[in-house]
Enzyme design. Structure first.
Site, PDB file in Angstrom:
ATOM      1  N   ILE A  32       5.566  -5.267  -5.618  1.00 23.22           N
ATOM      2  CA  ILE A  32       5.728  -4.201  -6.607  1.00 23.22           C
ATOM      3  C   ILE A  32       5.331  -2.837  -6.033  1.00 23.22           C
ATOM      4  O   ILE A  32       5.794  -1.800  -6.519  1.00 23.22           O
ATOM      5  CB  ILE A  32       4.898  -4.536  -7.869  1.00 23.22           C
ATOM      6  CG1 ILE A  32       5.460  -3.843  -9.094  1.00 23.22           C
ATOM      7  CG2 ILE A  32       3.421  -4.232  -7.681  1.00 23.22           C
ATOM      8  CD1 ILE A  32       4.884  -4.345 -10.409  1.00 23.22           C
ATOM      9  N   GLU A  96      -6.345  -9.639  -3.037  1.00 27.16           N
ATOM     10  CA  GLU A  96      -6.539  -9.186  -4.426  1.00 27.16           C
ATOM     11  C   GLU A  96      -5.972 -10.171  -5.440  1.00 27.16           C
ATOM     12  O   GLU A  96      -6.439 -10.222  -6.580  1.00 27.16           O
ATOM     13  CB  GLU A  96      -5.893  -7.811  -4.623  1.00 27.16           C
ATOM     14  CG  GLU A  96      -6.654  -6.717  -3.883  1.00 27.16           C
ATOM     15  CD  GLU A  96      -6.008  -5.337  -3.998  1.00 27.16           C
ATOM     16  OE1 GLU A  96      -4.894  -5.245  -4.551  1.00 27.16           O
ATOM     17  OE2 GLU A  96      -6.630  -4.385  -3.508  1.00 27.16           O
ATOM     18  N   HIS A 101      -0.299 -16.032  -0.767  1.00 28.96           N
ATOM     19  CA  HIS A 101       0.983 -15.359  -0.550  1.00 28.96           C
ATOM     20  C   HIS A 101       1.029 -14.816   0.867  1.00 28.96           C
ATOM     21  O   HIS A 101       0.056 -14.246   1.363  1.00 28.96           O
ATOM     22  CB  HIS A 101       1.198 -14.211  -1.552  1.00 28.96           C
ATOM     23  CG  HIS A 101       0.034 -13.292  -1.673  1.00 28.96           C
ATOM     24  ND1 HIS A 101      -1.089 -13.608  -2.403  1.00 28.96           N
ATOM     25  CD2 HIS A 101      -0.196 -12.058  -1.148  1.00 28.96           C
ATOM     26  CE1 HIS A 101      -1.956 -12.607  -2.324  1.00 28.96           C
ATOM     27  NE2 HIS A 101      -1.448 -11.660  -1.557  1.00 28.96           N
TER      28      HIS A 101
END
Ligand code: 5GP
Ligand code: ZN
Length: 116
Positions: A32, A96, A101
């Site tokens: 994002i 975070e 990932h």
């Protein structure tokens, strides 16, 4: 599903994401807040906190995450000039979101690995 996990919610379709590849066990979607011209996150659909937990618990799935990352790198045209694939892990690693990932980064020279 991890308790209130952002990426489990993306897997479940509860939060929208720009998905670039999906396999039965993995998902790749655009970050994002991209840190490079191409910045894609590659995750196992199943919840694991970090890459160490994933690799030790289910090495085949860790391999599938890498395979998806490699296919996406190819599809995004990153293989000629190269790319960076990284797993931030734990607080010192700058993690975070605690659903493992891989960051797939490319599309321009990425500079040194670490800023000091
Ligand atoms: P970490 O710091 O845990 O290694 O990386 C987390 C990444 O997730 C960051 O690069 C951040 O921009 C990305 N991110 C955070 N929230 C969202 C979201 O809702 N959707 C997508 N696609 N990426 C997100
Ligand atoms: Zn999760």
């Amino acid at each position: 599903m991890g308790v209130d996990c952002l990426f489990c919610r993306i897997v479940a379709g509860e939060i929208p994401a720009t998905i670039v590849r999906e396999t039965p066990t993995t998902l790749a979607f655009r970050d994002i807040d991209p840190k490079a011209p191409t910045h894609i996150l590659v995750i196992p659909k199943e919840h694991y906190v970090d890459v160490a937990t994933l690799a030790q618990g289910t090495p085949e799935l860790a391999g599938e995450v890498l395979q998806t990352a490699a296919l996406v790198a190819e599809e995004e045209g990153l293989t000629v000039d190269g790319f960076r694939l990284m797993f931030n892990t734990g607080p010192y690693g700058g993690q975070e979101v605690f659903h493992v990932h891989a960051h797939l980064l490319g599309g321009a020279p990425l500079g040194p690995m670490l800023c000091r």
